[in-house]
Design a protein around this motif. Structure first.
Motif, PDB file in Angstrom:
ATOM      1  N   ILE A 162       6.580 -23.486  24.696  1.00 22.52           N
ATOM      2  CA  ILE A 162       5.722 -23.751  25.759  1.00 22.52           C
ATOM      3  C   ILE A 162       6.061 -24.840  26.642  1.00 22.52           C
ATOM      4  O   ILE A 162       6.302 -24.789  27.859  1.00 22.52           O
ATOM      5  N   GLY A 163       6.477 -25.970  25.849  1.00 24.01           N
ATOM      6  CA  GLY A 163       6.996 -27.203  26.671  1.00 24.01           C
ATOM      7  C   GLY A 163       8.391 -26.857  27.372  1.00 24.01           C
ATOM      8  O   GLY A 163       8.580 -27.159  28.627  1.00 24.01           O
ATOM      9  N   MET A 164       9.254 -26.076  26.816  1.00 22.61           N
ATOM     10  CA  MET A 164      10.408 -25.661  27.253  1.00 22.61           C
ATOM     11  C   MET A 164      10.161 -24.681  28.424  1.00 22.61           C
ATOM     12  O   MET A 164      10.854 -25.010  29.411  1.00 22.61           O
ATOM     13  N   LEU A 165       9.254 -23.826  28.457  1.00 22.59           N
ATOM     14  CA  LEU A 165       8.943 -22.978  29.544  1.00 22.59           C
ATOM     15  C   LEU A 165       8.724 -23.729  30.787  1.00 22.59           C
ATOM     16  O   LEU A 165       8.916 -23.532  31.693  1.00 22.59           O
TER      17      LEU A 165
ATOM     18  N   ILE B 188      11.494 -25.452  32.476  1.00 24.48           N
ATOM     19  CA  ILE B 188      12.648 -24.642  33.158  1.00 24.48           C
ATOM     20  C   ILE B 188      11.695 -24.082  34.412  1.00 24.48           C
ATOM     21  O   ILE B 188      12.375 -23.159  35.095  1.00 24.48           O
ATOM     22  N   GLY B 189      10.440 -24.302  34.530  1.00 20.15           N
ATOM     23  CA  GLY B 189       9.928 -23.818  35.840  1.00 20.15           C
ATOM     24  C   GLY B 189       8.605 -23.084  35.905  1.00 20.15           C
ATOM     25  O   GLY B 189       8.138 -22.708  36.914  1.00 20.15           O
TER      26      GLY B 189
ATOM     27  N   MET C 258       4.286 -31.448  28.757  1.00 20.96           N
ATOM     28  CA  MET C 258       5.586 -30.693  28.320  1.00 20.96           C
ATOM     29  C   MET C 258       6.452 -31.420  27.581  1.00 20.96           C
ATOM     30  O   MET C 258       6.951 -31.102  26.601  1.00 20.96           O
ATOM     31  N   LEU C 259       6.561 -32.925  27.906  1.00 19.30           N
ATOM     32  CA  LEU C 259       7.400 -33.567  26.791  1.00 19.30           C
ATOM     33  C   LEU C 259       7.054 -33.872  25.527  1.00 19.30           C
ATOM     34  O   LEU C 259       7.715 -33.796  24.501  1.00 19.30           O
ATOM     35  N   SER C 260       5.627 -33.886  25.370  1.00 22.04           N
ATOM     36  CA  SER C 260       5.007 -33.960  24.058  1.00 22.04           C
ATOM     37  C   SER C 260       5.110 -32.867  23.339  1.00 22.04           C
ATOM     38  O   SER C 260       5.712 -32.755  22.018  1.00 22.04           O
ATOM     39  N   ALA C 261       4.947 -31.797  23.886  1.00 27.62           N
ATOM     40  CA  ALA C 261       5.298 -30.463  23.204  1.00 27.62           C
ATOM     41  C   ALA C 261       6.702 -30.313  22.812  1.00 27.62           C
ATOM     42  O   ALA C 261       6.997 -29.770  21.614  1.00 27.62           O
ATOM     43  N   ILE C 262       7.621 -30.740  23.778  1.00 25.99           N
ATOM     44  CA  ILE C 262       9.032 -30.450  23.157  1.00 25.99           C
ATOM     45  C   ILE C 262       9.443 -31.255  21.994  1.00 25.99           C
ATOM     46  O   ILE C 262       9.977 -30.956  21.320  1.00 25.99           O
ATOM     47  N   LYS C 263       8.848 -32.536  21.904  1.00 21.34           N
ATOM     48  CA  LYS C 263       9.237 -33.353  20.872  1.00 21.34           C
ATOM     49  C   LYS C 263       8.402 -32.789  19.534  1.00 21.34           C
ATOM     50  O   LYS C 263       8.573 -33.650  18.583  1.00 21.34           O
ATOM     51  N   ALA C 264       7.394 -32.020  19.645  1.00 23.60           N
ATOM     52  CA  ALA C 264       6.423 -31.872  18.545  1.00 23.60           C
ATOM     53  C   ALA C 264       7.512 -31.020  17.386  1.00 23.60           C
ATOM     54  O   ALA C 264       8.274 -30.202  17.664  1.00 23.60           O
ATOM     55  N   ASP C 265       6.927 -31.428  16.292  1.00 19.31           N
ATOM     56  CA  ASP C 265       7.660 -30.797  14.924  1.00 19.31           C
ATOM     57  C   ASP C 265       6.853 -29.826  14.257  1.00 19.31           C
ATOM     58  O   ASP C 265       5.916 -30.255  13.725  1.00 19.31           O
TER      59      ASP C 265
END
Length: 839
Positions: A742-745, A748-749, A832-839
């Motif tokens: 979701i963070g990546m989506l 990218i817009g 979005m940044l926190s989501a991308i870093k989530a493991d």
């Protein structure tokens, strides 16, 4: 490992909340049912015991030998028996009772109270001039014809006071009675919203029996005399066709009947509670599957440092135990509240719920704890076992993530076999048990096959989702990304809609069959019946026959006769007019010959006795006399008209005390409201009588069917609510799993609105998938059950209520839309940044 399990439960409180709610609702349903029925049984039994306080021995009519004796009901008790019983040593008092139906009209002329519980009886004064059964609160007891006393509840409801003139109907005729007294009573029928009118004994005997006759004699023992000793003394003076029963046995029998009646209700409620818990199993299994999948590396690490497979399995089961324990305790507390609420609800709706304390049986506590814990652990066992079987190295590298083709082939094969076997058994079933077995196997088979079915069915929604752009495309792909999870989520909703749809199809088809039956078999414009469905006075038929607007009429009168080694009910009709009032399908002969000693017989009865048109047989009537009857016609019977029909001129002379079940009427002006008003006036605007056209009969039955259907909808609503929780749970945990995606989506817009739309559409697809499967299975079960009903009801045919089926599909869509509100909002608000870093 226990500390690890406890830590995981505390760490995942929010994710386990929906599981707790699902189990809690099912447990609350179980405990609420047990509390309510136990409270009801306890209160009814106490009230019943109170009613037998003054009864040590009761003398009742009883046929000594029904197989070879005179047919018909046992004769009533006589005054000389009452006098003999009162004179026996050890008898403190003797009371004779006689009664029946009595409808009290309110000041607007309408029936006061429920027709089924509107009763009349006699006031039997003892040596002190009072009847201990009915303590007076105002006025005096009725002493002569034209006087009566009324129960306090009905008097308050209608506004009648001592001295008022009240219209009372007894089996038909309307009487103008002076209200002389108001009394209290423990009669359960009055508590249920009915009414009780008391007449002096001589008047009651004229109205309900004959002078000097009673329905029952009750005796109170003198001090020092036991019930058993008094019963032995009474039996020495009893004539044939009577029996003596102790008050204790009457109370025990009544308690048994109360228990059996409540047992049926308890069973039905527990079945629906079981359905809710069964639906909850999908949620629990889904939750623990996702939790275990998210902790795969953690479990692998435990295995790597020495934990065995059993320890890993036990760790997950301990988590399930703790969740189940919390859900069971909260469900028990909620169930106690539900039980109390149900009692208040039934009382407010006029139901018969005697006063008494709220009863929380030990069975409710044990069942709640056992059901909540066992259901949760059972549902969590498969995910726990699956987690323990994953090799540590494979888990570290997520090799386990993809299901092997072999496992999918095995699953689909098993599902196809179960579904085929279930469908075959359901179609070939000849009774309810076979249909139930087939239905269960088919549902399980479809559930096993649901992952396979999800791909083509959800893919079919592609054109509908295309206008939503990228959000629609992602929603479709997400819905089939994990077919097993989608299947479990959709199956929860599928089960509820399967039952709702099946019941609706059956109810609509039965209603259509009844409409057709009434239209095809009845030519009469109206049928006159008692509001309580008790027999009518013959005076009703006589008044209707004299009315100038009536062109044809016939009372339907029943009498018992011995034919061969068994007994049959004979239905007496007006042989000269019945042909204008009914339209029967004759396979031999006709109704025109129904005069004298000629009878017409339905095909089933004729087959049972080996009769055909022209056959003769001997009937022994209720008065002991015999007559030879000849079959002049054989017709196809139905639920409205069947059995042996004979001319009333032949039957009535042999009946000692006769009445009519109903009266069929044909008028000069048809079945309109004007004709109905004319008949009502001819009968003295009697509040106890119902004048029903064919449409009224159909509407009355439809009302009962719709009431039952709505009650079932209410009970099944719990399963639908649990299914909603399942969709919410799946989406919430799915959003958590896909944080990085979701963070990546977002990066990218895809904006917040697009994220919300994606989650909502995913939820909608899953819910509609479950809805389509549920409606399809429900229609199949309705058809399968209908094939059995059609064997007993010739006019039955399958009717698909397309409007309601559309509503059910909209309901599934609404479930998906509502369930997605919170997960969609949560996904859109994610950083979005926190989501991308989530493991």
């Amino acid at each position: 490992m226990f500390r690890t399990a406890l830590r995981n439960v505390l760490a995942h409180k929010a994710r386990l909340l929906m599981t707790v709610l699902a189990v809690m609702l099912g447990v609350a349903f179980v405990s609420g049912t047990l509390v309510f029925t136990s409270t009801l049984s306890e209160a009814q039994q106490r009230s019943s015991e109170k009613g037998f306080t003054g009864v040590d021995v009761a003398v009742q009519p009883h046929r000594a030998d029904r197989d070879s004796g005179t047919p018909g009901p046992a004769p009533r008790l006589r005054q000389d028996l009452l006098d003999k019983a009162a004179a026996l040593p050890g008898v403190a008092s003797a009371t004779g009772s006689v009664g029946g139906f009595a409808a009290v009209a309110d000041k607007k002329g309408e029936l006061a109270g429920s027709g089924f519980t509107s009763a009349g009886a006699n006031y039997y004064p003892g040596k002190d001039g009072k009847d201990a059964r009915y303590p007076l609160v105002s006025g005096r007891a009725p002493q002569r014809a034209g006087e009566f006393a009324l129960d306090e509840h009905t008097a308050a409801k209608t506004g009648y006071k001592v001295g008022d003139t009240v219209r009372v109907s007894v089996r038909g005729p309307v009487l103008e009675q002076k209200l002389t007294g108001v009394f209290t009573t423990d009669d359960g029928n009055v508590a249920a919203g009915g009414s009780l009118a008391l007449f002096d004994t001589r008047t009651a005997q004229k109205l309900y029996a004959k002078p000097g006759q009673f329905d029952e004699i009750t005796l109170k023992a003198a001090p020092g005399t036991s019930q058993t000793a008094l019963k032995s003394a009474v039996e020495k003076i009893l004539p044939r066709d009577t029996e003596a029963v102790t008050g204790q046995k009457l109370a025990d029998d009544q308690a048994r009947l109360i228990s059996e009646g409540n047992s049926g209700m308890r069973t039905i409620l527990l079945v629906f509670a079981g359905i809710s818990l069964f639906v909850g199993i999908f949620i629990i299994a889904n939750t623990f599957t996702m939790l275990v999948a998210q902790r795969t590396k953690e479990l692998a690490l435990l295995r790597a440092i020495g934990a065995s497979r059993r320890q890993v399995t036990r760790s997950v089961l301990v988590e399930a135990f703790l969740v189940g324990l919390v859900a069971a305790v909260t469900g028990l507390v909620a169930g106690i509240g539900i039980g109390a609420g149900l009692r208040s609800l039934v009382s407010s709706m006029g139901g018969a719920v005697p006063d008494g304390p709220l009863v929380v049986p030990v069975s409710a506590v044990i069942s709640s704890l056992a059901v909540g814990i066992l259901v949760t652990m059972l549902a969590a066992w498969l995910p726990a076992r699956r987690a323990a079987k994953i090799p540590p190295v494979a888990a570290m590298n997520s090799v386990h993530a993809v299901a092997t083709p072999k496992s999918l082939v095995v699953r689909n094969t098993i599902g196809a076999l179960l579904a085929a076997a279930g469908a075959g058994i359901a179609m070939a079933a000849t009774d309810e048990s076979g249909l139930g077995l087939g239905a269960g196997l088919l549902v399980i088979g479809v559930f096993v096959l649901t992952p396979l079915l999800s791909r083509p069915l959800i893919a079919a929604a592609g054109p509908v989702l295309r206008p939503f752009g990228m959000s629609g495309k992602l929603a479709r792909q997400n819905a089939v990304r994990n077919p097993r999870r989608t299947a479990a989520t959709a199956s929860a909703l599928m089960i509820g809609l399967t039952l709702i749809t099946g019941l609706t199809v059956i109810a609509g088809s039965v209603q259509k069959a009844i409409d057709k039956m009434a239209t095809d078999s009845i030519k009469a414009d109206f049928v006159v019946v008692n509001a309580s469905m008790t027999p009518l006075s013959p005076e009703v038929a006589k008044k209707l026959a004299k009315d100038p607007s009536v062109t044809a009429s016939s009372p339907l009168r029943q009498g018992e006769a011995r034919i061969g080694s068994g007994t049959e009910f004979l239905t007496g009709v007006n042989g000269g007019a019945i042909g204008d009032l009914v339209d029967l399908d004759f396979t031999a002969g006709s109704i025109a010959g129904l005069t004298g000693n000629k009878v017409v017989v339905d095909a089933d009865t004729a087959k049972q006795h080996g009769w055909r048109a022209g056959s003769s047989f001997t009937a022994t009537y209720e008065d002991g006399k015999k007559g030879k009857l000849t079959v002049s016609g054989v017709y196809k019977g139905n639920d409205m008209l069947k059995g042996i029909m004979v001319d009333n001129a032949t039957l009535t002379p042999h009946l000692t005390d006769y009445s009519d079940q109903q009266v069929m009427v044909k008028t000069t002006s048809g079945d309109g409201d004007k004709a109905k008003d004319t008949l009502r006036k001819a009968l003295g605007n009697n509040p106890a009588l119902q004048i029903q056209s064919k449409q009224d009969i159909s509407n009355e039955i439809a009302k009962v069917i719709n009431l039952l259907l709505n009650m079932l909808y209410g009970l099944l609503a719990m399963a639908v609510i649990v299914a909603v929780l399942g969709v919410v749970n799946t989406l919430a945990m799915s959003v958590f799993e896909r944080q990085q995606e979701i963070g990546m989506l977002r990066a990218i817009g895809l904006d917040r609105r697009g994220i919300k739309r994606m989650v909502r559409l995913e939820s909608l697809i899953i819910s509609l998938f479950g809805g389509v499967l549920g409606i399809g299975l429900g229609v199949f079960f309705g058809w399968a059950a209908g094939s059995q009903i059609g064997e007993k009801m010739a006019t039955y045919e399958l009717v698909l209520p397309w409007g309601r089926l559309g509503v059910f599909l909209l309901l599934a869509a609404a479930v998906g839309t509502l369930a997605a509100l919170w997960p969609a909002r949560r996904a859109a608000r994610m950083n979005m940044l926190s989501a991308i870093k989530a493991d």
